[in-house]
Design a protein around this motif. Structure first.
Motif, mmCIF file in Angstrom:
data_model
loop_
_atom_site.group_PDB
_atom_site.id
_atom_site.type_symbol
_atom_site.label_atom_id
_atom_site.label_comp_id
_atom_site.label_asym_id
_atom_site.label_seq_id
_atom_site.Cartn_x
_atom_site.Cartn_y
_atom_site.Cartn_z
ATOM 1 N N LEU A 251 0.832 -1.206 0.000
ATOM 2 C CA LEU A 251 0.000 0.000 0.000
ATOM 3 C C LEU A 251 0.864 1.253 0.000
ATOM 4 C CD1 LEU A 251 -2.722 -0.922 2.647
ATOM 5 C CD2 LEU A 251 -3.025 -0.752 0.171
ATOM 6 N N ARG A 252 0.330 2.310 -0.564
ATOM 7 C CA ARG A 252 1.003 3.617 -0.486
ATOM 8 C C ARG A 252 1.084 4.004 0.986
ATOM 9 N NH1 ARG A 252 1.895 6.467 -5.617
ATOM 10 N NH2 ARG A 252 0.901 5.094 -7.110
ATOM 11 N N PRO A 253 2.076 4.800 1.374
ATOM 12 C CA PRO A 253 2.204 5.185 2.790
ATOM 13 C C PRO A 253 0.919 5.782 3.369
ATOM 14 C CG PRO A 253 4.163 5.836 1.578
ATOM 15 C CD PRO A 253 3.168 5.326 0.559
ATOM 16 N N GLU A 254 0.212 6.588 2.570
ATOM 17 C CA GLU A 254 -1.035 7.190 3.044
ATOM 18 C C GLU A 254 -2.091 6.125 3.329
ATOM 19 O OE1 GLU A 254 0.612 7.904 0.262
ATOM 20 O OE2 GLU A 254 0.609 10.056 -0.137
ATOM 21 N N ALA A 255 -2.189 5.132 2.450
ATOM 22 C CA ALA A 255 -3.180 4.071 2.620
ATOM 23 C C ALA A 255 -2.831 3.177 3.803
ATOM 24 C CB ALA A 255 -3.303 3.247 1.339
ATOM 25 N N LEU A 256 -1.556 2.874 3.963
ATOM 26 C CA LEU A 256 -1.141 2.077 5.116
ATOM 27 C C LEU A 256 -1.436 2.822 6.407
ATOM 28 C CD1 LEU A 256 0.205 -0.313 6.471
ATOM 29 C CD2 LEU A 256 2.421 0.782 6.023
ATOM 30 N N ALA A 257 -1.084 4.103 6.456
ATOM 31 C CA ALA A 257 -1.343 4.895 7.658
ATOM 32 C C ALA A 257 -2.834 4.927 7.971
ATOM 33 C CB ALA A 257 -0.801 6.318 7.486
ATOM 34 N N LEU A 258 -3.652 5.063 6.937
ATOM 35 C CA LEU A 258 -5.090 5.120 7.151
ATOM 36 C C LEU A 258 -5.626 3.771 7.632
ATOM 37 C CD1 LEU A 258 -7.696 7.194 5.906
ATOM 38 C CD2 LEU A 258 -8.143 4.773 5.541
ATOM 39 N N ALA A 259 -5.159 2.678 7.056
ATOM 40 C CA ALA A 259 -5.605 1.348 7.485
ATOM 41 C C ALA A 259 -5.280 1.122 8.961
ATOM 42 C CB ALA A 259 -4.963 0.265 6.618
ATOM 43 N N LEU A 260 -4.086 1.503 9.362
ATOM 44 C CA LEU A 260 -3.697 1.340 10.769
ATOM 45 C C LEU A 260 -4.492 2.280 11.680
ATOM 46 C CD1 LEU A 260 0.148 0.957 10.246
ATOM 47 C CD2 LEU A 260 -1.528 -0.853 10.699
ATOM 48 N N TYR A 261 -4.773 3.473 11.194
ATOM 49 C CA TYR A 261 -5.578 4.442 11.941
ATOM 50 C C TYR A 261 -6.996 3.905 12.161
ATOM 51 C CZ TYR A 261 -7.815 8.930 13.023
ATOM 52 O OH TYR A 261 -8.532 9.940 13.612
ATOM 53 N N VAL A 262 -7.580 3.342 11.113
ATOM 54 C CA VAL A 262 -8.920 2.752 11.234
ATOM 55 C C VAL A 262 -8.901 1.602 12.232
ATOM 56 C CG1 VAL A 262 -10.685 1.402 10.019
ATOM 57 C CG2 VAL A 262 -9.757 3.465 8.971
ATOM 58 N N ALA A 263 -7.925 0.734 12.112
ATOM 59 C CA ALA A 263 -7.836 -0.418 13.019
ATOM 60 C C ALA A 263 -7.730 0.030 14.468
ATOM 61 C CB ALA A 263 -6.644 -1.290 12.638
ATOM 62 N N ASP A 264 -6.858 0.988 14.733
ATOM 63 C CA ASP A 264 -6.706 1.498 16.098
ATOM 64 C C ASP A 264 -7.980 2.172 16.590
ATOM 65 O OD1 ASP A 264 -4.085 0.596 16.120
ATOM 66 O OD2 ASP A 264 -3.219 2.581 15.730
ATOM 67 N N GLY A 265 -8.612 2.967 15.726
ATOM 68 C CA GLY A 265 -9.840 3.658 16.111
ATOM 69 C C GLY A 265 -10.969 2.701 16.424
ATOM 70 N N VAL A 266 -11.125 1.673 15.604
ATOM 71 C CA VAL A 266 -12.185 0.684 15.835
ATOM 72 C C VAL A 266 -11.941 -0.044 17.149
ATOM 73 C CG1 VAL A 266 -13.188 -1.481 14.992
ATOM 74 C CG2 VAL A 266 -12.822 0.431 13.419
ATOM 75 N N ARG A 267 -10.702 -0.434 17.399
ATOM 76 C CA ARG A 267 -10.399 -1.118 18.671
ATOM 77 C C ARG A 267 -10.701 -0.221 19.866
ATOM 78 N NH1 ARG A 267 -6.303 -3.849 15.754
ATOM 79 N NH2 ARG A 267 -4.700 -2.327 16.156
ATOM 80 N N GLU A 268 -10.324 1.037 19.778
ATOM 81 C CA GLU A 268 -10.548 1.965 20.886
ATOM 82 C C GLU A 268 -12.035 2.235 21.110
ATOM 83 O OE1 GLU A 268 -9.584 6.585 22.013
ATOM 84 O OE2 GLU A 268 -8.121 5.482 20.813
ATOM 85 N N ILE A 269 -12.756 2.516 20.045
ATOM 86 C CA ILE A 269 -14.187 2.832 20.166
ATOM 87 C C ILE A 269 -14.993 1.617 20.625
ATOM 88 C CG2 ILE A 269 -16.260 3.486 18.873
ATOM 89 C CD1 ILE A 269 -14.299 5.149 17.061
ATOM 90 N N ALA A 270 -14.688 0.452 20.058
ATOM 91 C CA ALA A 270 -15.442 -0.762 20.389
ATOM 92 C C ALA A 270 -15.015 -1.359 21.725
ATOM 93 C CB ALA A 270 -15.280 -1.805 19.280
ATOM 94 N N GLY A 271 -13.853 -0.943 22.206
ATOM 95 C CA GLY A 271 -13.361 -1.480 23.477
ATOM 96 C C GLY A 271 -12.989 -2.949 23.381
ATOM 97 N N THR A 272 -12.390 -3.323 22.248
ATOM 98 C CA THR A 272 -12.018 -4.718 22.041
ATOM 99 C C THR A 272 -10.680 -4.793 21.325
ATOM 100 O OG1 THR A 272 -12.676 -6.812 21.036
ATOM 101 C CG2 THR A 272 -13.282 -4.825 19.853
ATOM 102 N N ASP A 273 -10.001 -5.897 21.490
ATOM 103 C CA ASP A 273 -8.750 -6.121 20.765
ATOM 104 C C ASP A 273 -8.985 -6.890 19.476
ATOM 105 O OD1 ASP A 273 -7.106 -4.767 22.512
ATOM 106 O OD2 ASP A 273 -6.695 -6.525 23.739
ATOM 107 N N ALA A 274 -10.235 -7.256 19.211
ATOM 108 C CA ALA A 274 -10.549 -8.020 17.998
ATOM 109 C C ALA A 274 -10.204 -7.199 16.764
ATOM 110 C CB ALA A 274 -12.023 -8.406 17.989
ATOM 111 N N ALA A 275 -9.493 -7.812 15.851
ATOM 112 C CA ALA A 275 -9.028 -7.117 14.650
ATOM 113 C C ALA A 275 -10.020 -7.242 13.501
ATOM 114 C CB ALA A 275 -7.685 -7.703 14.215
ATOM 115 N N LEU A 276 -10.045 -6.228 12.654
ATOM 116 C CA LEU A 276 -10.750 -6.325 11.383
ATOM 117 C C LEU A 276 -9.871 -7.155 10.456
ATOM 118 C CD1 LEU A 276 -11.744 -2.569 11.005
ATOM 119 C CD2 LEU A 276 -13.285 -4.464 11.543
#
Length: 120
Positions: free
Chosen positions: A9-34
């Motif tokens: 992935l382009r650096p921007e896309a990788l950064a965004l994918a990781l940002y989404v993953a971290d945000g979902v974990r934080e908001i959902a209160g779970t360590d379960a990964a997408l």
């Protein structure tokens, strides 16, 4: 997230994918990964995929650019699904992504404006 799977992935896309993953974990209160089901594709692979998958295009695909990836639409909980939807809506409203719901995955295309996430 297995960063090795996302390395094309382009650096921007990788950064965004990781940002989404971290945000979902934080908001959902779970360590379960997408689950990321698709990242960068070569043109020959895209053509092969288009013959087998009605959702894949035989025309130009953003997957060949490194700016697109797909996330599986199977969630560990309702909270995870809601958190993911929140992240998609928020990032789209900021013009950092465009996304489409497909039968088995969410297709995400990342804007070059997501560059700001690289520095976080």
């Amino acid at each position: 997230t297995d960063r090795q799977l996302l390395r094309g992935l382009r650096p921007e896309a990788l950064a965004l994918a990781l940002y989404v993953a971290d945000g979902v974990r934080e908001i959902a209160g779970t360590d379960a990964a997408l689950t990321v089901t698709s990242t960068v594709r070569t043109t020959p692979y895209q053509e092969l995929l288009a013959r087998r998958n009605p959702e894949a295009t035989s025309a130009y695909s953003l997957h060949t650019t490194g700016y697109a990836f797909d996330v599986r639409r199977k969630y560990r909980s309702r909270a995870q699904a809601a958190a993911f939807q929140y992240m998609l809506d928020r990032l789209q409203s900021l013009d950092l992504i465009a996304w489409v719901r497909e039968p088995g995955a969410i297709h995400i295309t990342v804007s070059s404006e997501a560059r700001e996430l690289i520095e976080r």
